[in-house]
Design a protein around this motif. Structure first.
Motif, PDB file in Angstrom:
ATOM      1  N   LEU A   6       0.839  -1.207   0.000  1.00  0.00           N
ATOM      2  CA  LEU A   6       0.000   0.000   0.000  1.00  0.00           C
ATOM      3  C   LEU A   6       0.866   1.246   0.000  1.00  0.00           C
ATOM      4  O   LEU A   6       0.586   2.207  -0.721  1.00  0.00           O
ATOM      5  CB  LEU A   6      -0.941  -0.005   1.209  1.00  0.00           C
ATOM      6  CG  LEU A   6      -1.928   1.159   1.299  1.00  0.00           C
ATOM      7  CD1 LEU A   6      -2.849   1.206   0.082  1.00  0.00           C
ATOM      8  CD2 LEU A   6      -2.735   1.062   2.585  1.00  0.00           C
ATOM      9  N   ALA A   7       1.938   1.217   0.760  1.00  0.00           N
ATOM     10  CA  ALA A   7       2.871   2.349   0.788  1.00  0.00           C
ATOM     11  C   ALA A   7       3.471   2.578  -0.596  1.00  0.00           C
ATOM     12  O   ALA A   7       3.530   3.715  -1.080  1.00  0.00           O
ATOM     13  CB  ALA A   7       3.968   2.099   1.821  1.00  0.00           C
ATOM     14  N   ASP A   8       3.906   1.512  -1.245  1.00  0.00           N
ATOM     15  CA  ASP A   8       4.508   1.630  -2.578  1.00  0.00           C
ATOM     16  C   ASP A   8       3.500   2.140  -3.603  1.00  0.00           C
ATOM     17  O   ASP A   8       3.818   2.997  -4.419  1.00  0.00           O
ATOM     18  CB  ASP A   8       5.060   0.285  -3.044  1.00  0.00           C
ATOM     19  CG  ASP A   8       6.285  -0.155  -2.262  1.00  0.00           C
ATOM     20  OD1 ASP A   8       6.902   0.693  -1.576  1.00  0.00           O
ATOM     21  OD2 ASP A   8       6.619  -1.357  -2.323  1.00  0.00           O
ATOM     22  N   ARG A   9       2.295   1.610  -3.566  1.00  0.00           N
ATOM     23  CA  ARG A   9       1.293   1.956  -4.577  1.00  0.00           C
ATOM     24  C   ARG A   9       0.754   3.371  -4.414  1.00  0.00           C
ATOM     25  O   ARG A   9       0.277   3.958  -5.383  1.00  0.00           O
ATOM     26  CB  ARG A   9       0.158   0.947  -4.551  1.00  0.00           C
ATOM     27  CG  ARG A   9       0.626  -0.415  -5.076  1.00  0.00           C
ATOM     28  CD  ARG A   9      -0.449  -1.432  -5.135  1.00  0.00           C
ATOM     29  NE  ARG A   9      -1.566  -1.022  -5.984  1.00  0.00           N
ATOM     30  CZ  ARG A   9      -2.707  -1.682  -6.044  1.00  0.00           C
ATOM     31  NH1 ARG A   9      -2.880  -2.782  -5.328  1.00  0.00           N
ATOM     32  NH2 ARG A   9      -3.678  -1.255  -6.820  1.00  0.00           N
ATOM     33  N   THR A  10       0.833   3.910  -3.201  1.00  0.00           N
ATOM     34  CA  THR A  10       0.298   5.254  -2.970  1.00  0.00           C
ATOM     35  C   THR A  10       1.382   6.304  -2.756  1.00  0.00           C
ATOM     36  O   THR A  10       1.080   7.487  -2.687  1.00  0.00           O
ATOM     37  CB  THR A  10      -0.627   5.259  -1.740  1.00  0.00           C
ATOM     38  OG1 THR A  10       0.122   4.881  -0.585  1.00  0.00           O
ATOM     39  CG2 THR A  10      -1.824   4.341  -1.940  1.00  0.00           C
ATOM     40  N   GLY A  11       2.626   5.852  -2.638  1.00  0.00           N
ATOM     41  CA  GLY A  11       3.704   6.803  -2.367  1.00  0.00           C
ATOM     42  C   GLY A  11       3.612   7.407  -0.969  1.00  0.00           C
ATOM     43  O   GLY A  11       4.071   8.517  -0.734  1.00  0.00           O
ATOM     44  N   THR A  12       3.011   6.663  -0.066  1.00  0.00           N
ATOM     45  CA  THR A  12       2.789   7.139   1.300  1.00  0.00           C
ATOM     46  C   THR A  12       3.651   6.329   2.262  1.00  0.00           C
ATOM     47  O   THR A  12       3.611   5.101   2.232  1.00  0.00           O
ATOM     48  CB  THR A  12       1.304   6.966   1.687  1.00  0.00           C
ATOM     49  OG1 THR A  12       0.500   7.633   0.723  1.00  0.00           O
ATOM     50  CG2 THR A  12       1.021   7.527   3.065  1.00  0.00           C
ATOM     51  N   PRO A  13       4.411   6.993   3.108  1.00  0.00           N
ATOM     52  CA  PRO A  13       5.230   6.241   4.062  1.00  0.00           C
ATOM     53  C   PRO A  13       4.372   5.369   4.978  1.00  0.00           C
ATOM     54  O   PRO A  13       3.236   5.714   5.317  1.00  0.00           O
ATOM     55  CB  PRO A  13       5.924   7.342   4.878  1.00  0.00           C
ATOM     56  CG  PRO A  13       5.886   8.552   4.003  1.00  0.00           C
ATOM     57  CD  PRO A  13       4.625   8.435   3.201  1.00  0.00           C
ATOM     58  N   ARG A  14       4.927   4.252   5.378  1.00  0.00           N
ATOM     59  CA  ARG A  14       4.217   3.319   6.263  1.00  0.00           C
ATOM     60  C   ARG A  14       3.770   4.006   7.547  1.00  0.00           C
ATOM     61  O   ARG A  14       2.683   3.740   8.059  1.00  0.00           O
ATOM     62  CB  ARG A  14       5.107   2.125   6.606  1.00  0.00           C
ATOM     63  CG  ARG A  14       5.406   1.247   5.430  1.00  0.00           C
ATOM     64  CD  ARG A  14       6.410   0.185   5.792  1.00  0.00           C
ATOM     65  NE  ARG A  14       6.871  -0.479   4.568  1.00  0.00           N
ATOM     66  CZ  ARG A  14       7.350  -1.686   4.550  1.00  0.00           C
ATOM     67  NH1 ARG A  14       7.478  -2.381   5.662  1.00  0.00           N
ATOM     68  NH2 ARG A  14       7.745  -2.225   3.416  1.00  0.00           N
ATOM     69  N   ARG A  15       4.620   4.871   8.059  1.00  0.00           N
ATOM     70  CA  ARG A  15       4.277   5.581   9.298  1.00  0.00           C
ATOM     71  C   ARG A  15       3.001   6.396   9.117  1.00  0.00           C
ATOM     72  O   ARG A  15       2.149   6.435  10.003  1.00  0.00           O
ATOM     73  CB  ARG A  15       5.422   6.503   9.708  1.00  0.00           C
ATOM     74  CG  ARG A  15       5.112   7.247  11.008  1.00  0.00           C
ATOM     75  CD  ARG A  15       6.163   8.246  11.396  1.00  0.00           C
ATOM     76  NE  ARG A  15       7.468   7.635  11.499  1.00  0.00           N
ATOM     77  CZ  ARG A  15       8.610   8.305  11.411  1.00  0.00           C
ATOM     78  NH1 ARG A  15       8.603   9.595  11.208  1.00  0.00           N
ATOM     79  NH2 ARG A  15       9.757   7.689  11.528  1.00  0.00           N
ATOM     80  N   MET A  16       2.846   7.030   7.955  1.00  0.00           N
ATOM     81  CA  MET A  16       1.633   7.806   7.689  1.00  0.00           C
ATOM     82  C   MET A  16       0.415   6.903   7.572  1.00  0.00           C
ATOM     83  O   MET A  16      -0.671   7.255   8.033  1.00  0.00           O
ATOM     84  CB  MET A  16       1.794   8.642   6.418  1.00  0.00           C
ATOM     85  CG  MET A  16       2.735   9.819   6.568  1.00  0.00           C
ATOM     86  SD  MET A  16       2.320  10.940   7.927  1.00  0.00           S
ATOM     87  CE  MET A  16       0.696  11.472   7.464  1.00  0.00           C
TER      88      MET A  16
END
Length: 128
Positions: A6-16
């Protein structure tokens, strides 16, 4: 999908993503080993959250807006105070103004590109 995908596909850090989950913006199922598993719909949801955050909305208001993105819509408004409504109206107006400026800039870039392409097509490479 797991949090890394999900982080990779959205460009969102895991922490976020974990923060979004803590705030009740997204929901993850848990595997027996405790790993988070996200539904495919969370890709779009995270992109919507990021867009609303980029527009300047706080997560407490985003949480109220997110159900409006679902089909069928489920709108919750028991804690919609006059202050919150005024904030939303202000944010909506600010977004509208930003869209107007972005549209104007996009149109200027498109006009420039058209002019450059026309000059290149005619062989006229002299400065504009």
């Amino acid at each position: 999908m797991r949090i890394g995908e999900l982080a990779d596909r959205t460009g969102t850090p895991r922490r976020m993503l974990r923060y979004y989950e803590e705030q009740g913006l997204i929901v993850a199922d848990r595997l027996p080993n405790g790993y988070r598993v996200y539904d495919e719909s969370n890709v779009d949801r995270v992109q919507q959250i990021r867009g609303l955050l980029d527009a300047g909305l706080p997560t407490r208001i985003i949480k109220q807006i997110l159900p409006c993105l679902d089909k069928p819509r489920v709108i919750h408004f028991p804690d919609a105070t006059p202050e919150m409504l005024a904030t939303l109206e202000g944010e909506r107006d600010r977004m509208t103004e930003r869209i107007r400026f972005l549209t104007r800039n996009r149109d200027a870039v498109a006009e420039y590109l058209d002019a450059v392409r026309e000059r290149l097509a005619t062989g006229n490479v002299a400065p504009l």
